[in-house]
Design a protein around this motif. Structure first.
Motif, mmCIF file in Angstrom:
data_model
loop_
_atom_site.group_PDB
_atom_site.id
_atom_site.type_symbol
_atom_site.label_atom_id
_atom_site.label_comp_id
_atom_site.label_asym_id
_atom_site.label_seq_id
_atom_site.Cartn_x
_atom_site.Cartn_y
_atom_site.Cartn_z
ATOM 1 N N THR A 309 1.032 -1.431 -0.191
ATOM 2 C CA THR A 309 0.004 0.034 -0.276
ATOM 3 C C THR A 309 0.868 0.999 -0.195
ATOM 4 O O THR A 309 1.920 1.358 0.397
ATOM 5 C CB THR A 309 -1.391 0.002 1.619
ATOM 6 O OG1 THR A 309 -0.023 -0.049 2.771
ATOM 7 C CG2 THR A 309 -1.783 -1.297 1.706
ATOM 8 N N VAL A 327 -1.385 0.170 -3.273
ATOM 9 C CA VAL A 327 -3.229 -0.333 -3.325
ATOM 10 C C VAL A 327 -2.825 1.155 -2.422
ATOM 11 O O VAL A 327 -2.831 1.761 -1.243
ATOM 12 C CB VAL A 327 -3.410 -1.263 -2.620
ATOM 13 C CG1 VAL A 327 -5.014 -1.336 -2.178
ATOM 14 C CG2 VAL A 327 -3.397 -2.089 -3.171
ATOM 15 N N GLU A 334 -9.904 -1.609 -3.837
ATOM 16 C CA GLU A 334 -8.992 -1.461 -4.835
ATOM 17 C C GLU A 334 -8.277 -2.555 -4.042
ATOM 18 O O GLU A 334 -7.677 -2.882 -5.357
ATOM 19 C CB GLU A 334 -8.481 0.230 -4.587
ATOM 20 C CG GLU A 334 -7.226 0.585 -5.255
ATOM 21 C CD GLU A 334 -6.014 1.482 -5.437
ATOM 22 O OE1 GLU A 334 -5.514 1.734 -5.835
ATOM 23 O OE2 GLU A 334 -7.180 2.424 -5.647
ATOM 24 N N THR A 338 -7.322 -5.010 -6.914
ATOM 25 C CA THR A 338 -6.276 -5.079 -7.461
ATOM 26 C C THR A 338 -6.006 -7.226 -7.022
ATOM 27 O O THR A 338 -5.451 -7.126 -8.068
ATOM 28 C CB THR A 338 -4.978 -4.828 -6.045
ATOM 29 O OG1 THR A 338 -5.273 -3.062 -6.961
ATOM 30 C CG2 THR A 338 -3.747 -4.951 -6.652
#
Length: 381
Positions: A309, A327, A334, A338
């Motif tokens: 992230t 992310v 999301e 992903t």
């Protein structure tokens, strides 16, 4: 120094062989139980002064040890903040200064513990208040007195300066952080992993390997994977590797209990850990905050692409190198989208992304390069 305590312990073990190669003797003092044994063998001296009391880890034996031994060293490197060990070093140095003795230089490595996340997270309000108090009474003095503060990446160094208004170190440096090249990928590594967790043998799987802790986003990962599983029963399996003794870990096991494709392997070390890395499709760590993430870079060193992230401080290096997926946890779905993208990629696409990850590891996170930079910086402070 028990390996289950996370990244800094492993970071110390990664760097010491290169310090030794450069002729630097490194010893470690820690607040582990004197009778404790580690599941690894170390070829450097570790002094165990006994477990500390409360979450602050108060241990008066550490102060005694420092007063008796600190003058034997040229440098004292303090790993981490918010616990007694930092104050014990500060107090010892303060006492020695009054005696006009030649004292060692003090380096503090916060390891992400000055990240503003810890003061802003909604579930940490009481801990944030505690940190404000400890900062005003102790930690800001420790930071100000230290000769230098070392950071592991540019983003950590940038963020640390934004958390407390009275932050005033004498000097700061980004010295980098690295991991050792993993052992060669052999069939025996895979077999050692399968011995520990035979349920995953000959299956494709995604890998989470870290502490199973609220900060790591394990619940987000399980929920996203469960949603995908409802629509596609042929997903690669998900292996969650880490100690399972905590209450939170048990909650995560319960959260995943209706999904037969989610596996909790327990903590993996040695060959079994490398076997898990080498044979996964991709490595996943959707963390709410990560200063560096040694396991991320270990996966990259095994030529595996990584999902992380924007809360991981090395995300920009990985993004620029094309070795993974970044992310934003603030964007709804999301993480799930992903994960779906990873699942739908071909083997060739995953292999190419893994090679990009490995190149980024070589260019940015190779331990020998980082250790040499660390030593060079020490010699110039």
């Amino acid at each position: 120094m028990h390996p289950s305590n996370g990244g800094p312990c492993q970071g110390i073990r990664n760097a010491i062989p290169y310090f030794q190669k450069a002729g630097i003797t490194t010893e470690v003092v820690c607040m582990d139980d004197k009778r404790s044994n580690y599941p690894v063998t170390d070829d450097f001296t570790i002094y165990k002064v006994g477990s500390g009391k409360t979450s602050y880890q108060y241990q008066p034996e550490l102060l005694k040890w420092l007063k008796n031994n600190i003058l034997n060293y040229d440098f004292v490197i303090v790993h981490g903040l918010w616990q007694y060990h930092n104050y014990a070093v500060y107090k010892t140095i303060k006492l020695l200064k009054k005696q006009n003795l030649k004292i060692p230089k003090v380096i503090i490595m916060p390891h992400g513990m000055l990240d503003p996340y810890f003061q802003k997270a909604t579930d940490r309000k009481w801990k944030a208040l505690r940190n404000e108090l400890v900062w005003s009474l102790i930690e800001k003095k420790c930071i100000s007195q230290a000769n230098v503060v070392f950071y592991t990446c540019e983003e950590e160094m940038r963020l640390a300066a934004t958390t407390f208004k009275s932050y005033s170190p004498k000097k700061v440096f980004n010295v980098g952080y690295g991991v050792q090249i993993p052992p060669e990928n052999k069939e025996s590594l895979k077999e050692d992993f399968y011995k520990i967790y035979p349920e995953i043998k000959n299956k494709k799987y995604l890998l989470f390997l870290s502490r199973i802790h609220e900060k790591k986003g394990v619940d987000l990962l399980i929920n996203a994977y469960n949603e995908l599983f409802q629509k596609n029963k042929d997903l690669p399996d998900l292996v969650i590797a880490g100690p399972t003794t905590s209450d939170y870990a048990q909650q995560m096991i319960l959260l995943a209990s209706n999904n037969p494709k989610i596996h909790f392997s327990g903590m993996l070390t040695g060959n079994a850990k490398w076997g898990a890395f080498y044979n996964c499709e991709a490595y996943l760590l959707p963390s709410h905050q990560e200063n560096f993430g040694i396991a991320i870079v270990e996966a990259m060193a095994c030529k595996k692409p990584v999902l992380i992230t924007k809360n991981v401080n090395i995300w920009s290096e990985i993004y620029e190198g094309g070795g993974g997926w970044i992310v934003n946890l603030e964007e709804k779905n999301e993480l799930k989208n992903t994960l779906l993208k990873i699942i739908n990629q071909s083997e060739d696409e995953l292999t190419d992304k893994g090679l990009n990850a490995f190149k980024t590891y070589q260019n940015k996170f190779d331990i020998e390069t980082c250790a040499n930079k660390f030593i060079e910086t020490l010699n110039n402070i």
